[in-house]
Enzyme design. Structure first.
Site, short mmCIF file in Angstrom:
data_model
loop_
_atom_site.label_atom_id
_atom_site.label_comp_id
_atom_site.label_asym_id
_atom_site.label_seq_id
_atom_site.Cartn_x
_atom_site.Cartn_y
_atom_site.Cartn_z
CE LYS A 53 -3.83 -2.52 1.91
NZ LYS A 53 -4.60 -2.99 3.03
CD GLN A 97 -3.86 -4.70 6.12
OE1 GLN A 97 -3.69 -3.70 5.45
NE2 GLN A 97 -4.41 -5.79 5.62
CG ASP A 120 -10.18 -1.16 3.78
OD1 ASP A 120 -9.75 -1.44 2.65
OD2 ASP A 120 -9.64 -1.53 4.84
#
Ligand code: NDP
Length: 280
Positions: A53, A97, A120
């Site tokens: 990322k 995460q 997300d």
């Protein structure tokens, strides 16, 4: 017609090039899109995802900030950090995460992220907007699948789409996106009866099951667009999808490989979402 392999890497490169152009335009206006990624603990797979990322952000000229916290971090500490990131004007996207250590409630953390920064696309506010057909930040993997389907040039209107898997991260948002494009959508799961009968009707088949080579060639309609989300590590160490690639490539019209299909699109769509959040 022989099966065409959908090149996820090439598609990801094209989308990233477009994102970079948009980032450059924002920079002229003094805006640098910023993504904060919070990693709790040392899960090896998570560490790799987070590094990728960071690299993705650098590639398109975005700012990224990775905050690494020890496994022992309390839920309260994490929630306080999320609040701080929500308040920062130089951060447009906040990603925690997953998976989180057992003692932290993932749902609480997802709810704490500002929906405007929820790159997300997991916050119920964004999920609700997606399902009701409003613009929203959408879960990256299904968004990437839609980009891959777009490369085939087929019009989804009136097409029969079958999604195997109903997770909140992949299956359900995938079904919502296909429905938005006017496909007739069936969602299958572990209790679906006569799965093959359903998959064989699919003009577009998306597999997000998590079982290696689960869908065989004889479960696929000739000429179908087949998108393989599965990423299953075999004993040999190799990665395999949910679709039996050799069998499917004899029948399908288009097919994504694993690796090199959906995988490269996921982080690309995270960058896309961060850009959307910054542009807003
Ligand atoms: P989940 O485990 O959350 O969901 C799996 C789904 O498959 C469930 O809905 C389950 O049904 C269904 N299922 C299980 N067994 C069967 C069966 N026998 N017949 C029909 N359906 C079945 O997985 P995810 O959605 O998170 O991920 C799916 C796969 O995609 C995994 O391999 C994962 O690694 C991969 N993945 C890849 C990404 C990428 O970037 N390429 C990103 C995210 C995931 P039920 O709900 O009834 O249990």
């Amino acid at each position: 017609m022989p099966c065409q392999i959908i090149d996820g890497k090439a598609c990801a490169q094209q989308v990233r090039a477009k994102i970079k152009l948009e980032v450059d335009k924002l920079k002229v206006r003094g805006i640098i899109p910023g993504l904060a990624v919070v990693l709790v603990g040392n899960d090896p797979a998570s560490c790799i995802y987070v590094r990728n990322k960071e690299r993705g952000c650098a590639e398109v000229g975005m700012k990224s900030e990775v905050i690494r916290l020890p496994e022992s971090t309390s839920e309260k500490e994490l929630l306080e950090l999320v609040d701080q990131l929500n308040a920062r004007t130089d951060i447009n996207g906040v990603l925690v995460q997953l998976p989180l250590p057992q003692h932290i409630n993932e749902e609480k953390v997802i709810l704490a992220i500002s929906p405007d920064k929820d790159v997300d696309g997991f916050h119920p506010y964004n999920v609700g907007r997606l399902v009701t057909g409003h613009p929203s930040l959408v879960s990256c993997t299904p968004l990437g699948c839609m980009e891959l389907i777009k490369t085939t040039g087929i019009d989804l209107t009136g097409k029969r789409a079958v999604v195997v898997g109903r997770s909140n991260i992949v299956g359900k948002p995938m079904a919502a996106l296909l429905l938005q494009q006017h496909a007739t959508v069936t969602v299958c799961h572990s209790r679906t009866k006569n799965l093959a009968e359903l998959t064989k009707t699919a003009d577009v088949l998306v597999a997000a099951v998590g079982k290696a080579n689960f869908i065989s060639g004889d479960m696929i309609k000739p000429g179908a667009v087949v998108i393989d989300v599965g990423m299953n590590r075999l004993e040999s160490g190799k990665l395999a999808g949910d679709i039996d690639f050799a069998g499917a490539s004899q029948v399908a019209g288009w097919l994504t490989p694993v690796p090199g299909g959906v995988g490269p699109m996921t982080i690309t769509m995270l960058l896309y979402n961060t850009l959307q959040a910054a542009a807003k």
